[in-house]
Design a protein around this motif. Structure first.
Motif, PDB file in Angstrom:
ATOM      1  N   ALA A  93     -18.138  -3.840 -24.691  1.00 60.19           N
ATOM      2  CA  ALA A  93     -16.923  -4.141 -26.197  1.00 60.19           C
ATOM      3  C   ALA A  93     -15.885  -5.020 -26.605  1.00 60.19           C
ATOM      4  O   ALA A  93     -15.451  -6.124 -27.098  1.00 60.19           O
ATOM      5  N   PHE A  94     -15.139  -3.651 -26.422  1.00 60.48           N
ATOM      6  CA  PHE A  94     -14.393  -3.743 -27.015  1.00 60.48           C
ATOM      7  C   PHE A  94     -13.086  -4.214 -25.552  1.00 60.48           C
ATOM      8  O   PHE A  94     -11.830  -4.290 -25.608  1.00 60.48           O
ATOM      9  N   LYS A  95     -14.127  -5.043 -24.667  1.00 57.60           N
ATOM     10  CA  LYS A  95     -12.906  -5.710 -23.462  1.00 57.60           C
ATOM     11  C   LYS A  95     -13.429  -7.412 -24.155  1.00 57.60           C
ATOM     12  O   LYS A  95     -13.517  -8.216 -24.007  1.00 57.60           O
ATOM     13  N   LYS A  96     -14.895  -7.192 -24.820  1.00 57.79           N
ATOM     14  CA  LYS A  96     -15.171  -8.758 -24.990  1.00 57.79           C
ATOM     15  C   LYS A  96     -16.198  -9.228 -24.164  1.00 57.79           C
ATOM     16  O   LYS A  96     -16.298 -10.414 -23.764  1.00 57.79           O
ATOM     17  N   VAL A  97     -16.860  -8.426 -23.200  1.00 58.85           N
ATOM     18  CA  VAL A  97     -17.951  -8.704 -22.158  1.00 58.85           C
ATOM     19  C   VAL A  97     -19.325  -8.231 -22.450  1.00 58.85           C
ATOM     20  O   VAL A  97     -18.949  -6.996 -23.333  1.00 58.85           O
ATOM     21  N   LYS A  98     -19.948  -9.225 -22.089  1.00 64.65           N
ATOM     22  CA  LYS A  98     -21.293  -8.933 -22.676  1.00 64.65           C
ATOM     23  C   LYS A  98     -22.436  -9.093 -21.415  1.00 64.65           C
ATOM     24  O   LYS A  98     -21.694  -9.695 -20.684  1.00 64.65           O
ATOM     25  N   ARG A  99     -23.067  -8.486 -21.280  1.00 67.63           N
ATOM     26  CA  ARG A  99     -24.245  -7.948 -20.330  1.00 67.63           C
ATOM     27  C   ARG A  99     -24.870  -9.527 -19.460  1.00 67.63           C
ATOM     28  O   ARG A  99     -25.388  -9.729 -20.559  1.00 67.63           O
ATOM     29  N   ASN A 100     -24.852 -10.097 -18.427  1.00 67.49           N
ATOM     30  CA  ASN A 100     -25.979 -10.579 -18.254  1.00 67.49           C
ATOM     31  C   ASN A 100     -26.939 -10.980 -18.097  1.00 67.49           C
ATOM     32  O   ASN A 100     -27.699  -9.630 -17.653  1.00 67.49           O
ATOM     33  N   LYS A 101     -28.402 -11.537 -19.161  1.00 62.46           N
ATOM     34  CA  LYS A 101     -29.096 -11.531 -18.855  1.00 62.46           C
ATOM     35  C   LYS A 101     -30.213 -11.766 -17.641  1.00 62.46           C
ATOM     36  O   LYS A 101     -29.751 -12.471 -17.269  1.00 62.46           O
ATOM     37  N   GLY A 193     -31.797 -18.882  -7.016  1.00 60.16           N
ATOM     38  CA  GLY A 193     -30.796 -18.815  -8.849  1.00 60.16           C
ATOM     39  C   GLY A 193     -31.751 -17.940 -10.220  1.00 60.16           C
ATOM     40  O   GLY A 193     -31.312 -17.393 -11.008  1.00 60.16           O
ATOM     41  N   GLY A 194     -32.337 -17.257  -8.950  1.00 61.98           N
ATOM     42  CA  GLY A 194     -33.115 -16.023 -10.175  1.00 61.98           C
ATOM     43  C   GLY A 194     -32.653 -14.959 -10.606  1.00 61.98           C
ATOM     44  O   GLY A 194     -32.150 -14.688  -8.883  1.00 61.98           O
ATOM     45  N   THR A 195     -32.523 -14.087 -11.191  1.00 64.22           N
ATOM     46  CA  THR A 195     -31.959 -12.616 -11.078  1.00 64.22           C
ATOM     47  C   THR A 195     -31.546 -12.009 -11.735  1.00 64.22           C
ATOM     48  O   THR A 195     -32.043 -12.423 -12.843  1.00 64.22           O
ATOM     49  N   ASP A 196     -32.075 -11.312 -12.287  1.00 62.12           N
ATOM     50  CA  ASP A 196     -32.132  -9.320 -12.885  1.00 62.12           C
ATOM     51  C   ASP A 196     -31.169  -9.371 -13.432  1.00 62.12           C
ATOM     52  O   ASP A 196     -30.268 -10.063 -13.447  1.00 62.12           O
ATOM     53  N   ARG A 197     -31.558  -8.455 -14.394  1.00 63.75           N
ATOM     54  CA  ARG A 197     -30.583  -8.396 -15.724  1.00 63.75           C
ATOM     55  C   ARG A 197     -29.923  -8.101 -15.168  1.00 63.75           C
ATOM     56  O   ARG A 197     -29.278  -7.135 -13.883  1.00 63.75           O
ATOM     57  N   GLU A 198     -28.506  -7.930 -15.515  1.00 59.67           N
ATOM     58  CA  GLU A 198     -27.206  -7.690 -14.651  1.00 59.67           C
ATOM     59  C   GLU A 198     -27.110  -5.946 -15.110  1.00 59.67           C
ATOM     60  O   GLU A 198     -27.014  -5.005 -15.862  1.00 59.67           O
ATOM     61  N   SER A 199     -26.697  -5.373 -13.477  1.00 58.15           N
ATOM     62  CA  SER A 199     -26.672  -3.501 -13.976  1.00 58.15           C
ATOM     63  C   SER A 199     -25.408  -2.791 -14.197  1.00 58.15           C
ATOM     64  O   SER A 199     -24.165  -4.171 -13.773  1.00 58.15           O
ATOM     65  N   ASP A 200     -25.153  -2.065 -14.066  1.00 58.41           N
ATOM     66  CA  ASP A 200     -24.669  -1.519 -15.059  1.00 58.41           C
ATOM     67  C   ASP A 200     -23.532  -1.052 -13.884  1.00 58.41           C
ATOM     68  O   ASP A 200     -22.245  -1.641 -14.476  1.00 58.41           O
ATOM     69  N   TRP A 226     -13.918 -14.780 -13.828  1.00 56.59           N
ATOM     70  CA  TRP A 226     -14.754 -15.804 -14.502  1.00 56.59           C
ATOM     71  C   TRP A 226     -15.706 -16.180 -13.837  1.00 56.59           C
ATOM     72  O   TRP A 226     -16.579 -16.985 -14.331  1.00 56.59           O
ATOM     73  N   VAL A 227     -15.537 -16.490 -11.927  1.00 58.39           N
ATOM     74  CA  VAL A 227     -16.497 -16.773 -11.530  1.00 58.39           C
ATOM     75  C   VAL A 227     -17.906 -15.445 -11.247  1.00 58.39           C
ATOM     76  O   VAL A 227     -19.501 -15.833 -11.764  1.00 58.39           O
ATOM     77  N   LYS A 228     -17.818 -14.291 -11.738  1.00 53.93           N
ATOM     78  CA  LYS A 228     -18.531 -13.411 -11.940  1.00 53.93           C
ATOM     79  C   LYS A 228     -19.077 -13.681 -13.784  1.00 53.93           C
ATOM     80  O   LYS A 228     -20.278 -13.138 -13.536  1.00 53.93           O
ATOM     81  N   THR A 229     -18.365 -13.954 -14.099  1.00 53.58           N
ATOM     82  CA  THR A 229     -18.860 -14.086 -16.172  1.00 53.58           C
ATOM     83  C   THR A 229     -20.064 -15.304 -15.545  1.00 53.58           C
ATOM     84  O   THR A 229     -20.461 -14.966 -16.500  1.00 53.58           O
ATOM     85  N   PHE A 230     -19.825 -16.570 -15.005  1.00 52.87           N
ATOM     86  CA  PHE A 230     -20.467 -17.653 -14.870  1.00 52.87           C
ATOM     87  C   PHE A 230     -22.204 -17.102 -14.946  1.00 52.87           C
ATOM     88  O   PHE A 230     -22.949 -17.869 -15.751  1.00 52.87           O
ATOM     89  N   SER A 231     -22.265 -16.393 -13.428  1.00 52.32           N
ATOM     90  CA  SER A 231     -23.613 -16.038 -13.384  1.00 52.32           C
ATOM     91  C   SER A 231     -23.862 -15.162 -13.042  1.00 52.32           C
ATOM     92  O   SER A 231     -23.137 -14.449 -11.832  1.00 52.32           O
ATOM     93  N   PRO A 232     -25.246 -13.936 -12.533  1.00 49.30           N
ATOM     94  CA  PRO A 232     -25.010 -12.468 -12.444  1.00 49.30           C
ATOM     95  C   PRO A 232     -25.643 -12.809 -11.062  1.00 49.30           C
ATOM     96  O   PRO A 232     -25.538 -12.462 -10.111  1.00 49.30           O
ATOM     97  N   SER A 233     -26.385 -14.190 -11.018  1.00 48.19           N
ATOM     98  CA  SER A 233     -26.331 -14.687  -9.239  1.00 48.19           C
ATOM     99  C   SER A 233     -24.818 -14.902  -8.884  1.00 48.19           C
ATOM    100  O   SER A 233     -25.495 -15.079  -7.368  1.00 48.19           O
TER     101      SER A 233
END
Length: 382
Positions: A93-101, A193-200, A226-233
């Motif tokens: 949250a300090f970097k305004k980043v959220k875990r991809n679902k 395109g199916g991806t699991d919840r973003e890992s630690d 930005w590319v990796k923020t777009f999708s965890p896939s």
């Protein structure tokens, strides 16, 4: 994806309890007791191993050391090198980043009539079809116009995660929600395109890269973020510039496959946002060109390891899988030395490699495996 353990290897280890061990704490408690006893009574005392007071102090040490561990863990959860789970989410949250679902796999389903009809056939959004044990549903309303026999409708898996990937064309063919017309269904494309919840580890990498995204000045790491923020896939990406003012982004999926056109289009539209792309940059998302290689090797084990023969065989296959995963990085040269290193690490005595041979891979390409032959040559003396 670069291993974050390697990225953090230059940062020092820390301990919020000064690396105190359980035996250190036990010794300290006993020493403090004996010292305090002498201060109060003037007599020197040495607690024997079976002394009841010594045993009481041992019991206290267990509870106290557990508190030490909680304290050490609490401190480390505030550091990116150690943080995990919900602690890592809050640190992000300090970097305004959220875990991809987790995201569902998708495909294109063709609905085919048994015979043409004279009126429009509507296939409602959410119509379910089944492939083996998983259900897919249409994501938009479909229509078969008069005179036509079929309509192609995008669909997604009702179960999120990688479990929905890998259905080959034609394997999803059971219509679950009955409609007024006799319809045959079949998927046209392999589900992906199916991806699991973003890992630690994946989240840690994005947090680490987050500061480069604060400006849209266009550095390579910013585009990677930005590319990796777009999708965890997204698995790997290579950012280069093949023409002046142009940013060329080559992407592979998390499972090492080449993305389809629809995914690239959506990624390109996402990167066109003004808070991502500098005004003067022309961003082009492309598929890396696959360059196929084969693996052909013979390996031998030591006579003394005959009792571990099956274990070593399994380890060799695992080493080969690890090499294939390592080799899937965009722009990474085909390097047989890495394969030798991994196979030797599996416990073999000797390995003879016919293929692959060293091949330079351009930044716009990715190495993909073809034929694989791992031949066990038997046992040899040292």
């Amino acid at each position: 994806m670069e291993n974050m353990k390697n990225r953090f290897s230059d940062y020092p280890e820390v301990s919020f309890i000064e690396d105190t061990s359980f035996s250190d704490l036990q010794t300290r408690l006993i020493d403090d007791y004996e010292k305090r006893y002498k201060e109060l009574t003037g007599k020197k005392i040495s607690l024997a191993l079976a002394d009841p007071y010594r045993l009481i102090l041992y019991s206290c040490a267990v509870a106290i050391y557990q508190g030490y561990q909680y304290e050490d863990r609490a401190g480390k959860m505030g550091l990116l090198k150690y943080s995990t789970g919900e602690f890592l989410d809050n640190l992000a949250a300090f970097k305004k980043v959220k875990r991809n679902k987790a995201t569902p796999a998708s495909t294109m389903i063709r609905f085919t009539l048994s015979a043409a009809v004279e009126k429009k056939v509507v296939i409602p959004k959410g119509t379910r079809v089944k492939g083996q044990e998983l259900y897919f549903e249409t994501t938009e309303k479909g229509e078969i116009i008069p005179g036509q026999l079929y309509a192609d409708i995008p669909s997604k898996c009702q179960t999120t995660g990688e479990t929905g990937n890998g259905y080959l064309p034609g394997e999803i063919r059971t219509l679950t929600d009955l409609l007024p017309y006799t319809l045959k269904v079949s998927n046209l494309t392999q589900t992906s395109g199916g991806t699991d919840r973003e890992s630690d580890e994946e989240l840690v990498e994005r947090i680490y890269l987050a500061p480069v995204s604060y400006s849209t000045a266009g550095p390579e790491r910013a585009y990677e973020y930005w590319v990796k923020t777009f999708s965890p896939s997204v698995g790997e990406c290579r950012i280069i510039s093949e023409n002046p003012g142009e940013v060329d982004i080559y992407v592979t999926m998390a499972d090492g496959t080449i993305p389809d056109d629809e995914f690239l289009q959506e990624l390109g539209e996402y990167l066109e946002k003004s808070n991502v792309r500098p005004l003067t940059d022309h961003v082009v998302v492309k598929k890396p060109r696959p360059i196929e290689y084969s693996i052909d090797l013979v390996y031998y084990i030591r006579n003394e390891d005959s009792d571990k023969e099956e274990t070593i065989k399994a380890a060799v296959h695992t080493a080969c899988d690890n090499y294939i995963a390592w080799q899937k990085k965009v722009g990474r040269d085909i390097n047989p030395s890495e394969l030798i290193y991994l196979v030797m690490g599996a416990g073999v005595k000797m390995v003879e490699i016919q293929k692959p041979v060293f091949i330079e891979i351009p930044d716009s390409a990715v190495a993909v495996p073809g034929n694989i032959a791992l031949i066990y040559g038997g046992r040899k003396d040292d």
